[in-house]
Structure formats: C-alpha cells, structure tokens
Design a protein around this motif. Structure first.
Motif, mmCIF file in Angstrom:
data_model
loop_
_atom_site.group_PDB
_atom_site.id
_atom_site.type_symbol
_atom_site.label_atom_id
_atom_site.label_comp_id
_atom_site.label_asym_id
_atom_site.label_seq_id
_atom_site.Cartn_x
_atom_site.Cartn_y
_atom_site.Cartn_z
ATOM 1 N N LYS A 176 -74.664 35.802 -39.587
ATOM 2 C CA LYS A 176 -74.482 35.003 -40.792
ATOM 3 C C LYS A 176 -73.022 34.556 -40.868
ATOM 4 O O LYS A 176 -72.118 35.391 -40.891
ATOM 5 N N ILE A 177 -72.825 33.241 -40.929
ATOM 6 C CA ILE A 177 -71.482 32.662 -40.820
ATOM 7 C C ILE A 177 -71.084 31.952 -42.108
ATOM 8 O O ILE A 177 -71.857 31.156 -42.656
ATOM 9 N N VAL A 178 -69.874 32.243 -42.575
ATOM 10 C CA VAL A 178 -69.240 31.486 -43.651
ATOM 11 C C VAL A 178 -68.272 30.503 -43.004
ATOM 12 O O VAL A 178 -67.456 30.887 -42.161
ATOM 13 N N GLU A 179 -68.364 29.246 -43.391
ATOM 14 C CA GLU A 179 -67.439 28.222 -42.885
ATOM 15 C C GLU A 179 -66.595 27.701 -44.046
ATOM 16 O O GLU A 179 -67.125 27.199 -45.039
ATOM 17 N N ILE A 180 -65.275 27.843 -43.923
ATOM 18 C CA ILE A 180 -64.345 27.252 -44.883
ATOM 19 C C ILE A 180 -63.728 26.048 -44.180
ATOM 20 O O ILE A 180 -62.938 26.200 -43.244
ATOM 21 N N SER A 181 -64.115 24.865 -44.612
ATOM 22 C CA SER A 181 -63.731 23.651 -43.896
ATOM 23 C C SER A 181 -62.477 23.027 -44.494
ATOM 24 O O SER A 181 -62.015 23.422 -45.563
ATOM 25 N N GLY A 182 -61.960 22.017 -43.797
ATOM 26 C CA GLY A 182 -60.742 21.346 -44.234
ATOM 27 C C GLY A 182 -61.028 20.220 -45.209
ATOM 28 O O GLY A 182 -62.105 20.138 -45.803
ATOM 29 N N THR A 183 -60.053 19.346 -45.369
ATOM 30 C CA THR A 183 -60.151 18.254 -46.329
ATOM 31 C C THR A 183 -61.374 17.385 -46.063
ATOM 32 O O THR A 183 -61.579 16.907 -44.947
ATOM 33 N N GLU A 184 -62.183 17.182 -47.090
ATOM 34 C CA GLU A 184 -63.386 16.359 -46.943
ATOM 35 C C GLU A 184 -63.001 14.942 -46.537
ATOM 36 O O GLU A 184 -62.096 14.343 -47.103
ATOM 37 N N GLY A 185 -63.691 14.424 -45.530
ATOM 38 C CA GLY A 185 -63.432 13.072 -45.068
ATOM 39 C C GLY A 185 -62.359 12.965 -44.015
ATOM 40 O O GLY A 185 -62.153 11.890 -43.458
ATOM 41 N N SER A 186 -61.666 14.073 -43.710
ATOM 42 C CA SER A 186 -60.648 14.038 -42.653
ATOM 43 C C SER A 186 -61.309 14.203 -41.296
ATOM 44 O O SER A 186 -62.318 14.903 -41.162
ATOM 45 N N SER A 187 -60.743 13.563 -40.285
ATOM 46 C CA SER A 187 -61.331 13.673 -38.949
ATOM 47 C C SER A 187 -61.223 15.095 -38.416
ATOM 48 O O SER A 187 -62.083 15.537 -37.644
ATOM 49 N N ALA A 188 -60.179 15.829 -38.834
ATOM 50 C CA ALA A 188 -60.028 17.208 -38.370
ATOM 51 C C ALA A 188 -61.176 18.075 -38.868
ATOM 52 O O ALA A 188 -61.788 18.837 -38.101
ATOM 53 N N ALA A 189 -61.493 17.966 -40.152
ATOM 54 C CA ALA A 189 -62.597 18.749 -40.711
ATOM 55 C C ALA A 189 -63.932 18.286 -40.137
ATOM 56 O O ALA A 189 -64.775 19.109 -39.748
ATOM 57 N N ASN A 190 -64.130 16.974 -40.059
ATOM 58 C CA ASN A 190 -65.391 16.454 -39.535
ATOM 59 C C ASN A 190 -65.600 16.860 -38.083
ATOM 60 O O ASN A 190 -66.693 17.275 -37.684
ATOM 61 N N SER B 138 -69.754 36.913 -55.567
ATOM 62 C CA SER B 138 -71.148 36.476 -55.695
ATOM 63 C C SER B 138 -72.101 37.305 -54.851
ATOM 64 O O SER B 138 -73.322 37.187 -55.001
ATOM 65 N N GLY B 139 -71.556 38.105 -53.945
ATOM 66 C CA GLY B 139 -72.388 38.977 -53.133
ATOM 67 C C GLY B 139 -73.011 38.324 -51.911
ATOM 68 O O GLY B 139 -73.961 38.866 -51.332
ATOM 69 N N VAL B 140 -72.497 37.157 -51.495
ATOM 70 C CA VAL B 140 -72.995 36.513 -50.271
ATOM 71 C C VAL B 140 -72.703 37.412 -49.071
ATOM 72 O O VAL B 140 -71.559 37.816 -48.847
ATOM 73 N N ALA B 141 -73.727 37.731 -48.313
ATOM 74 C CA ALA B 141 -73.560 38.587 -47.124
ATOM 75 C C ALA B 141 -73.206 37.722 -45.920
ATOM 76 O O ALA B 141 -73.813 36.670 -45.700
ATOM 77 N N PHE B 142 -72.204 38.154 -45.154
ATOM 78 C CA PHE B 142 -71.801 37.393 -43.977
ATOM 79 C C PHE B 142 -71.216 38.321 -42.915
ATOM 80 O O PHE B 142 -70.693 39.384 -43.226
ATOM 81 N N ASP B 143 -71.343 37.877 -41.666
ATOM 82 C CA ASP B 143 -70.820 38.637 -40.528
ATOM 83 C C ASP B 143 -69.534 38.040 -39.985
ATOM 84 O O ASP B 143 -68.735 38.747 -39.366
ATOM 85 N N ALA B 144 -69.350 36.742 -40.185
ATOM 86 C CA ALA B 144 -68.209 36.048 -39.579
ATOM 87 C C ALA B 144 -67.710 34.941 -40.488
ATOM 88 O O ALA B 144 -68.465 34.389 -41.299
ATOM 89 N N VAL B 145 -66.427 34.633 -40.338
ATOM 90 C CA VAL B 145 -65.810 33.515 -41.045
ATOM 91 C C VAL B 145 -65.228 32.560 -40.010
ATOM 92 O O VAL B 145 -64.465 32.982 -39.132
ATOM 93 N N PHE B 146 -65.610 31.297 -40.121
ATOM 94 C CA PHE B 146 -64.975 30.244 -39.338
ATOM 95 C C PHE B 146 -64.135 29.424 -40.305
ATOM 96 O O PHE B 146 -64.654 28.700 -41.144
ATOM 97 N N SER B 147 -62.812 29.561 -40.187
ATOM 98 C CA SER B 147 -61.872 28.857 -41.053
ATOM 99 C C SER B 147 -61.232 27.721 -40.280
ATOM 100 O O SER B 147 -60.739 27.922 -39.168
ATOM 101 N N HIS B 148 -61.183 26.536 -40.886
ATOM 102 C CA HIS B 148 -60.677 25.354 -40.194
ATOM 103 C C HIS B 148 -59.169 25.333 -40.011
ATOM 104 O O HIS B 148 -58.665 24.482 -39.281
ATOM 105 N N ASN B 149 -58.434 26.211 -40.724
ATOM 106 C CA ASN B 149 -57.002 26.284 -40.412
ATOM 107 C C ASN B 149 -56.411 27.615 -40.860
ATOM 108 O O ASN B 149 -57.008 28.355 -41.663
#
Length: 309
Positions: free
Chosen positions: A148-162, A203-214
């Motif tokens: 189960k992966i949590v993704e924290i992404s970058g600025t919406e609409g930026s090419s880096a995040a996309n 909130s109690g969301v269960a996760f195994d990994a975090v993928f952070s964009h920066n």
C-alpha cells in the motif's frame, strides 16, 4: 548580440551577452542551489544576467518574460512553474527574434518551434526509479499481500509532478501487488508534506511505503511520522527525489530508504547553450542531465562529498 563603437575611429567592441532568466521561486534548498548555479555560471561566463523570481506565480513569470522582450535581451531562459499557458508570450519572444530556452520543467504547447530546446532532468525516469526500488524492496520482504503506497506529489500541473507520477505508474503497470491508496499534492513544500502526513496518520490510512516527489516534502513527512512515534525507513519504506544533503543524511541514518537525484547544477550548461543561441546556432531540442540513485546499503554513503544543497 549587440555591438558598440568605442570611438568614431576606434575598434568595434562586442558587448556582454544578456540573458533574461525567470526562476519560479526559492521554495527549497534544491531551488536555491539551482539559482546559485545559474548566477555563478553567468558570472564565470561573463554573461549579464537579468534574474527575476516569480514567487511561485505564473503571471509573474509571464510579466518577467515580457520585460525581457522589452529590454531586448539576447536570450531568454525560464523554469516554467506549470506546463501550459505559455504560447502567447513565447510567440511574442519569437516575433521579437529572441530565442528561448526552457529548463528544469517542461512545457506543453501547440507549437514546439516557439522555444529552442529544453535542458533539465528526466522526471519520468525519476518516477520509474522510485517504482523499481519499491518493487525490489517489497520482493525482499516476501510479503503475501499488496504493498500500500502513499504518494505525495508536487505542484499540480508542473511537468515535474506529472512526469514523476506518470513514470511511477508506468513502471508499476497493472501489477496487483502494488496499490496507490492515497495521493495528494504537497506543492513541493516541506510544510505541506508535514500537514498531509499528519492528516494521513490521524485518519488511520494504512500504508507500507511513501513515494514523495521531493526532499522538502519528505523532511516534513519524516517530522510528522516521528511525532507520532513511528520510525520512518523501518516502519514504512520512504522513497524521495532530489538528493539534498538532508535527504542523504536521512538515508545514512536509516530514516529514508532510497534517494533519487534531481541535479540542480545546470548553470554551466545553460550558459553554454545561451552563447550558442545568441550566435544563431541550433541546439539539441532535449538535453537530460546525468543523475544517480542512492539506496540503503550502498557502500560509501557516508563518504559522499557534500551536496551543496
């Protein structure tokens, strides 16, 4: 490039090349290093730099580019905060005969002749590297359930995040062994990384990994996790992008499991390309800088030279 007469009968001297540069802001150590690289490289190359900080607003960048056009600079370079919405101002630059270089983040346009080329990182490959690491890490755990992966992404609409999101998903494909259970934009800001992780944990969301964009967001994520008594890097797998010194230190400390480099030191290449463009030379339409991947267990992590950011 402009010329001037020293005296009526004297030699013609070549003036300094003028580069107008629009930076998106100063939101992270990575960005500040990128700015230093550009300023220092311009100084070393003898290029006059007109530098504008857009403070994370596209309208400020468009205003800056128009001011460069009015000033009749030789070359314009900019880091686009988002991918879209540049055609009109780039057409104005083209009509004025000023070549434009896009750097760090890519743009989408109906007419790719509006700019000369792109120099920066391969965001999609960075996302693929994150997915590859998580795949290998989960295989080592020999877990019988999906990650189960949590993704924290970058600025919406930026090419880096996309690009990072796209490469990450392309690498995982339709593998049912990996589930992105939560994704939200942290705008590349440490404060938002902290706030989002606090919300997830509460909130109690269960996760195994975090993928952070920066790394900036990652540092906030680590802070929030430790406040709740978790041991990041052990209780959960953490993958981050940029390779700031603080992220490498966290990797050495076991709080991060994988750091993917996003190279900010593009100043010298930008100055070289600006000189070529000012002479009317063509440049490659796409240049990706070299980048590394640092993983837990890699030998010599403690001996890496200082990152400078």
């Amino acid at each position: 490039m402009k010329t001037t007469q020293e005296q009526a009968s004297g030699p013609v001297l070549q003036e300094q090349l003028i580069l107008g540069f629009s930076q998106i802001g100063a939101e992270s150590a990575w960005r500040n290093c990128n700015t230093r690289s550009i300023r220092e490289a311009a100084d070393d190359a003898g290029i006059q730099l007109l530098f504008e900080n857009a403070e994370q607003k596209q309208e400020n960048q468009i205003k800056a580019i128009r001011s460069f056009i009015a000033y009749q600079v030789d070359v314009i370079a900019f880091v686009p905060i988002v991918s879209n919405g540049w055609d009109n101002v780039l057409r104005e630059a083209k009509d004025a005969g000023i070549p434009v270089l896009v750097t760090d983040r890519k743009i989408e346009t109906e007419d790719y002749t509006l700019f000369a080329g792109f120099i920066g990182t391969d965001s999609e490959q960075e996302g693929r590297e994150a997915a590859l690491f998580l795949r290998g890490a989960w295989e080592k755990k020999n877990a019988a359930r999906p990650m189960k992966i949590v993704e924290i992404s970058g600025t919406e609409g930026s090419s880096a995040a996309n690009g990072r999101a796209r490469g990450f998903r392309e690498e995982l494909g339709d593998d049912s062994g990996f589930q992105i259970v939560y994704t939200r934009s942290g705008d590349f800001l440490r404060s938002k990384g902290y706030e989002i992780m606090r919300s997830i944990l509460e909130s109690g969301v269960a996760f195994d990994a975090v993928f952070s964009h920066n790394d900036g967001m990652t540092l906030g994520i680590l802070e929030a996790m430790k406040e709740k008594g978790l041991k990041p890097g052990r209780d959960n797998i953490i993958v981050t992008i940029d390779a700031e010194q603080a992220a490498i230190d966290a990797l050495v400390a076991g709080e991060v499991n994988c750091v993917i480099e996003c190279n900010p030191k593009t100043g010298p290449i930008i100055m070289d390309l600006a000189r070529k463009l000012a002479k009317g030379e063509k440049i490659p339409p796409l240049i990706h800088v070299e980048e590394a991947v640092f993983k837990e267990g890699d030998p010599g992590l403690e001996l890496l030279p200082p990152r400078g950011y």
